[in-house]
Every structure is written in structure tokens, then in C-alpha cells.
Motif scaffolding. Structure first.
Motif, PDB file in Angstrom:
ATOM      1  N   GLU A  25       0.812  -1.220   0.000  1.00 51.08           N
ATOM      2  CA  GLU A  25       0.000   0.000   0.000  1.00 51.08           C
ATOM      3  C   GLU A  25       0.845   1.268   0.000  1.00 51.08           C
ATOM      4  OE1 GLU A  25      -2.622  -0.603   3.323  1.00 51.08           O
ATOM      5  OE2 GLU A  25      -4.160  -1.550   2.045  1.00 51.08           O
ATOM      6  N   LYS A  26       2.098   1.152   0.426  1.00 51.92           N
ATOM      7  CA  LYS A  26       2.991   2.312   0.450  1.00 51.92           C
ATOM      8  C   LYS A  26       3.753   2.506  -0.863  1.00 51.92           C
ATOM      9  CE  LYS A  26       3.736   2.148   5.458  1.00 51.92           C
ATOM     10  NZ  LYS A  26       4.679   1.794   6.556  1.00 51.92           N
ATOM     11  N   LEU A  27       3.573   1.573  -1.790  1.00 53.84           N
ATOM     12  CA  LEU A  27       4.289   1.669  -3.050  1.00 53.84           C
ATOM     13  C   LEU A  27       3.874   2.906  -3.838  1.00 53.84           C
ATOM     14  CD1 LEU A  27       4.205  -1.996  -4.432  1.00 53.84           C
ATOM     15  CD2 LEU A  27       6.192  -0.764  -3.585  1.00 53.84           C
ATOM     16  N   THR A  28       4.841   3.537  -4.452  1.00 50.37           N
ATOM     17  CA  THR A  28       4.549   4.659  -5.343  1.00 50.37           C
ATOM     18  C   THR A  28       4.723   4.259  -6.798  1.00 50.37           C
ATOM     19  OG1 THR A  28       6.854   5.411  -5.108  1.00 50.37           O
ATOM     20  CG2 THR A  28       5.209   6.392  -3.633  1.00 50.37           C
ATOM     21  N   ASP A  29       5.522   3.214  -7.046  1.00 52.02           N
ATOM     22  CA  ASP A  29       5.753   2.724  -8.411  1.00 52.02           C
ATOM     23  C   ASP A  29       5.422   1.236  -8.495  1.00 52.02           C
ATOM     24  OD1 ASP A  29       6.808   5.189  -9.364  1.00 52.02           O
ATOM     25  OD2 ASP A  29       8.699   4.720  -8.363  1.00 52.02           O
ATOM     26  N   GLY A  30       4.847   0.835  -9.607  1.00 50.78           N
ATOM     27  CA  GLY A  30       4.678  -0.586  -9.881  1.00 50.78           C
ATOM     28  C   GLY A  30       3.441  -1.248  -9.332  1.00 50.78           C
ATOM     29  N   ARG A  31       2.542  -0.502  -8.699  1.00 54.47           N
ATOM     30  CA  ARG A  31       1.356  -1.132  -8.108  1.00 54.47           C
ATOM     31  C   ARG A  31       0.423  -1.728  -9.160  1.00 54.47           C
ATOM     32  NH1 ARG A  31      -1.698   1.461  -3.059  1.00 54.47           N
ATOM     33  NH2 ARG A  31      -2.864  -0.437  -3.493  1.00 54.47           N
ATOM     34  N   ASP A  32       0.537  -1.241 -10.393  1.00 50.79           N
ATOM     35  CA  ASP A  32      -0.328  -1.745 -11.464  1.00 50.79           C
ATOM     36  C   ASP A  32       0.254  -2.948 -12.190  1.00 50.79           C
ATOM     37  OD1 ASP A  32      -2.269   0.160 -10.985  1.00 50.79           O
ATOM     38  OD2 ASP A  32      -1.371   1.618 -12.359  1.00 50.79           O
ATOM     39  N   SER A  33       1.444  -3.389 -11.780  1.00 50.83           N
ATOM     40  CA  SER A  33       2.060  -4.530 -12.461  1.00 50.83           C
ATOM     41  C   SER A  33       1.399  -5.829 -12.022  1.00 50.83           C
ATOM     42  CB  SER A  33       3.557  -4.593 -12.157  1.00 50.83           C
ATOM     43  OG  SER A  33       3.782  -5.057 -10.841  1.00 50.83           O
ATOM     44  N   CYS A  34       1.410  -6.806 -12.898  1.00 48.08           N
ATOM     45  CA  CYS A  34       0.832  -8.120 -12.590  1.00 48.08           C
ATOM     46  C   CYS A  34       1.507  -8.746 -11.368  1.00 48.08           C
ATOM     47  CB  CYS A  34       0.976  -9.030 -13.804  1.00 48.08           C
ATOM     48  SG  CYS A  34       0.339 -10.701 -13.540  1.00 48.08           S
ATOM     49  N   GLU A  35       2.826  -8.618 -11.266  1.00 44.89           N
ATOM     50  CA  GLU A  35       3.578  -9.230 -10.168  1.00 44.89           C
ATOM     51  C   GLU A  35       3.151  -8.677  -8.813  1.00 44.89           C
ATOM     52  OE1 GLU A  35       5.656 -11.741 -10.181  1.00 44.89           O
ATOM     53  OE2 GLU A  35       5.597 -12.029 -12.334  1.00 44.89           O
ATOM     54  N   VAL A  36       2.826  -7.395  -8.769  1.00 44.16           N
ATOM     55  CA  VAL A  36       2.362  -6.797  -7.518  1.00 44.16           C
ATOM     56  C   VAL A  36       0.905  -7.157  -7.262  1.00 44.16           C
ATOM     57  CG1 VAL A  36       1.885  -4.622  -6.315  1.00 44.16           C
ATOM     58  CG2 VAL A  36       4.019  -4.899  -7.584  1.00 44.16           C
ATOM     59  N   LYS A  37       0.091  -7.158  -8.306  1.00 45.42           N
ATOM     60  CA  LYS A  37      -1.341  -7.447  -8.150  1.00 45.42           C
ATOM     61  C   LYS A  37      -1.590  -8.837  -7.588  1.00 45.42           C
ATOM     62  CE  LYS A  37      -3.097  -4.304 -11.753  1.00 45.42           C
ATOM     63  NZ  LYS A  37      -3.922  -3.473 -10.878  1.00 45.42           N
ATOM     64  N   TRP A  38      -0.859  -9.867  -8.095  1.00 46.43           N
ATOM     65  CA  TRP A  38      -1.135 -11.205  -7.558  1.00 46.43           C
ATOM     66  C   TRP A  38      -0.573 -11.371  -6.150  1.00 46.43           C
ATOM     67  CZ3 TRP A  38       2.654 -14.405  -5.926  1.00 46.43           C
ATOM     68  CH2 TRP A  38       3.886 -14.473  -6.583  1.00 46.43           C
ATOM     69  N   ARG A  39       0.497 -10.644  -5.848  1.00 52.09           N
ATOM     70  CA  ARG A  39       1.008 -10.693  -4.472  1.00 52.09           C
ATOM     71  C   ARG A  39       0.051  -9.998  -3.514  1.00 52.09           C
ATOM     72  NH1 ARG A  39       5.584 -11.109  -7.607  1.00 52.09           N
ATOM     73  NH2 ARG A  39       7.246 -12.461  -6.760  1.00 52.09           N
ATOM     74  N   LEU A  40      -0.598  -8.938  -3.982  1.00 52.39           N
ATOM     75  CA  LEU A  40      -1.621  -8.279  -3.170  1.00 52.39           C
ATOM     76  C   LEU A  40      -2.804  -9.217  -2.959  1.00 52.39           C
ATOM     77  CD1 LEU A  40      -2.850  -5.823  -1.784  1.00 52.39           C
ATOM     78  CD2 LEU A  40      -3.538  -4.967  -4.037  1.00 52.39           C
ATOM     79  N   ALA A  41      -3.226  -9.906  -4.004  1.00 51.19           N
ATOM     80  CA  ALA A  41      -4.321 -10.883  -3.889  1.00 51.19           C
ATOM     81  C   ALA A  41      -3.969 -11.966  -2.877  1.00 51.19           C
ATOM     82  CB  ALA A  41      -4.602 -11.508  -5.257  1.00 51.19           C
ATOM     83  N   ARG A  42      -2.765 -12.488  -2.976  1.00 50.52           N
ATOM     84  CA  ARG A  42      -2.294 -13.535  -2.053  1.00 50.52           C
ATOM     85  C   ARG A  42      -2.317 -13.050  -0.607  1.00 50.52           C
ATOM     86  NH1 ARG A  42       3.980 -15.093  -2.567  1.00 50.52           N
ATOM     87  NH2 ARG A  42       4.134 -12.932  -1.865  1.00 50.52           N
ATOM     88  N   THR A  43      -1.822 -11.840  -0.372  1.00 55.98           N
ATOM     89  CA  THR A  43      -1.751 -11.300   0.979  1.00 55.98           C
ATOM     90  C   THR A  43      -3.137 -11.102   1.579  1.00 55.98           C
ATOM     91  OG1 THR A  43       0.357 -10.182   0.553  1.00 55.98           O
ATOM     92  CG2 THR A  43      -0.983  -9.320   2.345  1.00 55.98           C
ATOM     93  N   VAL A  44      -4.036 -10.497   0.815  1.00 59.98           N
ATOM     94  CA  VAL A  44      -5.394 -10.258   1.317  1.00 59.98           C
ATOM     95  C   VAL A  44      -6.110 -11.592   1.556  1.00 59.98           C
ATOM     96  CG1 VAL A  44      -7.639  -9.232   0.771  1.00 59.98           C
ATOM     97  CG2 VAL A  44      -5.538  -7.990   0.225  1.00 59.98           C
ATOM     98  N   PHE A  45      -5.871 -12.567   0.693  1.00 58.90           N
ATOM     99  CA  PHE A  45      -6.473 -13.894   0.852  1.00 58.90           C
ATOM    100  C   PHE A  45      -6.032 -14.533   2.163  1.00 58.90           C
ATOM    101  CE2 PHE A  45      -6.373 -18.542  -0.556  1.00 58.90           C
ATOM    102  CZ  PHE A  45      -7.716 -18.743  -0.296  1.00 58.90           C
ATOM    103  N   PHE A  46      -4.758 -14.434   2.475  1.00 62.15           N
ATOM    104  CA  PHE A  46      -4.279 -15.042   3.715  1.00 62.15           C
ATOM    105  C   PHE A  46      -4.688 -14.235   4.943  1.00 62.15           C
ATOM    106  CE2 PHE A  46      -2.304 -18.190   1.284  1.00 62.15           C
ATOM    107  CZ  PHE A  46      -1.885 -19.198   2.143  1.00 62.15           C
ATOM    108  N   LEU A  47      -4.901 -12.947   4.785  1.00 65.36           N
ATOM    109  CA  LEU A  47      -5.474 -12.177   5.887  1.00 65.36           C
ATOM    110  C   LEU A  47      -6.897 -12.652   6.172  1.00 65.36           C
ATOM    111  CD1 LEU A  47      -4.190  -8.568   5.102  1.00 65.36           C
ATOM    112  CD2 LEU A  47      -3.690  -9.909   7.160  1.00 65.36           C
ATOM    113  N   SER A  48      -7.608 -13.059   5.123  1.00 65.31           N
ATOM    114  CA  SER A  48      -8.965 -13.580   5.328  1.00 65.31           C
ATOM    115  C   SER A  48      -8.937 -14.860   6.154  1.00 65.31           C
ATOM    116  CB  SER A  48      -9.658 -13.837   3.979  1.00 65.31           C
ATOM    117  OG  SER A  48      -9.208 -15.040   3.366  1.00 65.31           O
ATOM    118  N   LYS A  49      -7.896 -15.653   5.986  1.00 70.39           N
ATOM    119  CA  LYS A  49      -7.775 -16.904   6.730  1.00 70.39           C
ATOM    120  C   LYS A  49      -7.569 -16.663   8.227  1.00 70.39           C
ATOM    121  CE  LYS A  49      -5.662 -19.728   3.038  1.00 70.39           C
ATOM    122  NZ  LYS A  49      -6.095 -21.114   3.268  1.00 70.39           N
TER     123      LYS A  49
END
Length: 230
Positions: free
Chosen positions: A26-50
Motif C-alpha cells: 500500500e505504500k508503493l509509489t511505483d509498480g502497483r499496477d504490475s501483474c507481479e504486484v497485483k497477484w502478491r496483493l491478492a495472495r496477501t489479502v487472501f491469507f489475511l482472510s484466513k
């Protein structure tokens, strides 16, 4: 985002520091729209749900994670991480949408897991674990559920405990001890295949894992209970 920053995100995830991982993204200023960041964000939020014990919050986080996973796949449909986590989160999201939707999405979940295996199945143990769980859960459905699956899905996937065991074994071969639940499911597969001696060895390891997150807690409790019944 640099390769070093991506590596740090992966290290935070592997050490179960999910909130720290989210904060970093969330603090990133560059690269947040890249696929590599997006799936890592998905992974992190998914595990927070657990980790959540509140049903509404858990569901909200799963659906948020699915949105990020979908965005990652839209950004690059041939990305390994995007396919891997899209499949995993789709399975969980479909379960929230009811039995019929879960059945309808089985083939789609399998498709993304298999695509991820084709992209990076030689070095990533996690995708083999996911495919193993998919096969295991499909194998344990009763005949009533199987009949429902056949009536709802046009080309329903099939699986066996032996196929599930092969996947979990492959994961463990790539990176021994990488995930507590892989130890648990190795034991459960051997039990399903009526191999109690082999099951006991894996379940004893699963019952002794250090508890760092919710999956570890589930692993210890279930393995301990299964050992008590042997």
C-alpha cells in the motif's frame, strides 16, 4: 517495483507477516499496477482472510482478494502467480456463492492450476499443493454430491486419492517442509489409501509444527486428532 522489493514481499509472506506485506504494497509509489504486484496483493489479502474469525470480514477479504487476482490475470494471462492465485481464490470465492456456483467453477479452478503447473511446476511447491488439495477434496465427495456435480457441470473433473498423493509428494520433493498443511494432507492421503504406517509418520510431523498462523493451528489440531484415532 524492483526485484529486491518483490523478494522482500515474498519473504514477509513466507514468514506469515501478512499485515506487514499489505502495508508495504500500500505504500508503493511505483509498480502497483504490475501483474507481479497485483497477484502478491491478492495472495496477501487472501491469507489475511484466513486469519479472521469474523465471517463477514472473512468474506469481504476473500472477495477483495478475488478482485485483485482477476486484475492480475487481466494484466497478464500467462503469468504463473496470477494463474496460481486466481485458481486458489476463485475456489474459495465460489464456495461463498453456494454449492451450484462452486460446482460450476471446478473446471475453471482446475484449468488455472494446470496452467500454473505448465508455467512453473518444476520449482514451485505451492501450486502442487493446491492441485493436490483440489484432487483430494474432489476424491472425498459422496455419491450424492458426485451426482449433483454431473448434473450441474458440463465436463466435471475427476480425481483420486492416489493423484492427490502424487501432487503432495511432488510439492514436498521440491521443498521439504515448506507448508504445514502439505504434511497433514500427505498423512490424510495415506489414510484414505489404507496405509496407516505411512500416514502416521506424516501426521506426527504435522502435529509438531510450530504455530505461526491459522493454517499451522489447523494442521496441528487435525493431525493430533487423526493420530489419536489411529
Amino acid at each position: 517495483m524492483s526485484a529486491e522489493e518483490l523478494k522482500l514481499l515474498d519473504e514477509l509472506f513466507e514468514s506469515c507477516q501478512y499485515q506487514d506485506s499489505l502495508d508495504m504494497i500500500e505504500k508503493l509509489t511505483d509498480g502497483r499496477d504490475s501483474c507481479e504486484v497485483k497477484w502478491r496483493l491478492a495472495r496477501t489479502v487472501f491469507f489475511l482472510s484466513k486469519q479472521s474469525t469474523i465471517d463477514d470480514e472473512k468474506e469481504k477479504l476473500v472477495r477483495e482478494a478475488f478482485g485483485h487476482a482477476s486484475a492480475a490475470l487481466d494484466a497478464d494471462g500467462d503469468n504463473f502467480g496470477a494463474n496460481k492465485w486466481y485458481g486458489a481464490i476463485l475456489s474459495e470465492k465460489a464456495a461463498l456463492d453456494g454449492v451450484t456456483e462452486r460446482i460450476k467453477q471446478l473446471e475453471n479452478v482446475q484449468k488455472h492450476f494446470q496452467r500454473a503447473v505448465a508455467l512453473n511446476g518444476t520449482s514451485d511447491p505451492g501450486i502442487w499443493h493446491m492441485l493436490g488439495q483440489f484432487n483430494y477434496k474432489l476424491s472425498e465427495v459422496n455419491w450424492i454430491t458426485r451426482k449433483l456435480i454431473n448434473s450441474v457441470a458440463p465436463n466435471p473433473p475427476t480425481a483420486s486419492y492416489a493423484e492427490a498423493l502424487e501432487c503432495f509428494t511432488k510439492a514436498e520433493t521440491i521443498k521439504p517442509g515448506f507448508y504445514a498443511l502439505n504434511l497433514l494432507y500427505l498423512g490424510k492421503c495415506h489414510l484414505a489409501l489404507k496405509q496407516p504406517g505411512e500416514a502416521k509418520a506424516w501426521l506426527e510431523r504435522a502435529a509438531a509444527v510450530e504455530v505461526r498462523c491459522e493454517d499451522d493451528r489447523i494442521c496441528r489440531e487435525e493431525a493430533t486428532e487423526l493420530l489419536r484415532k489411529l
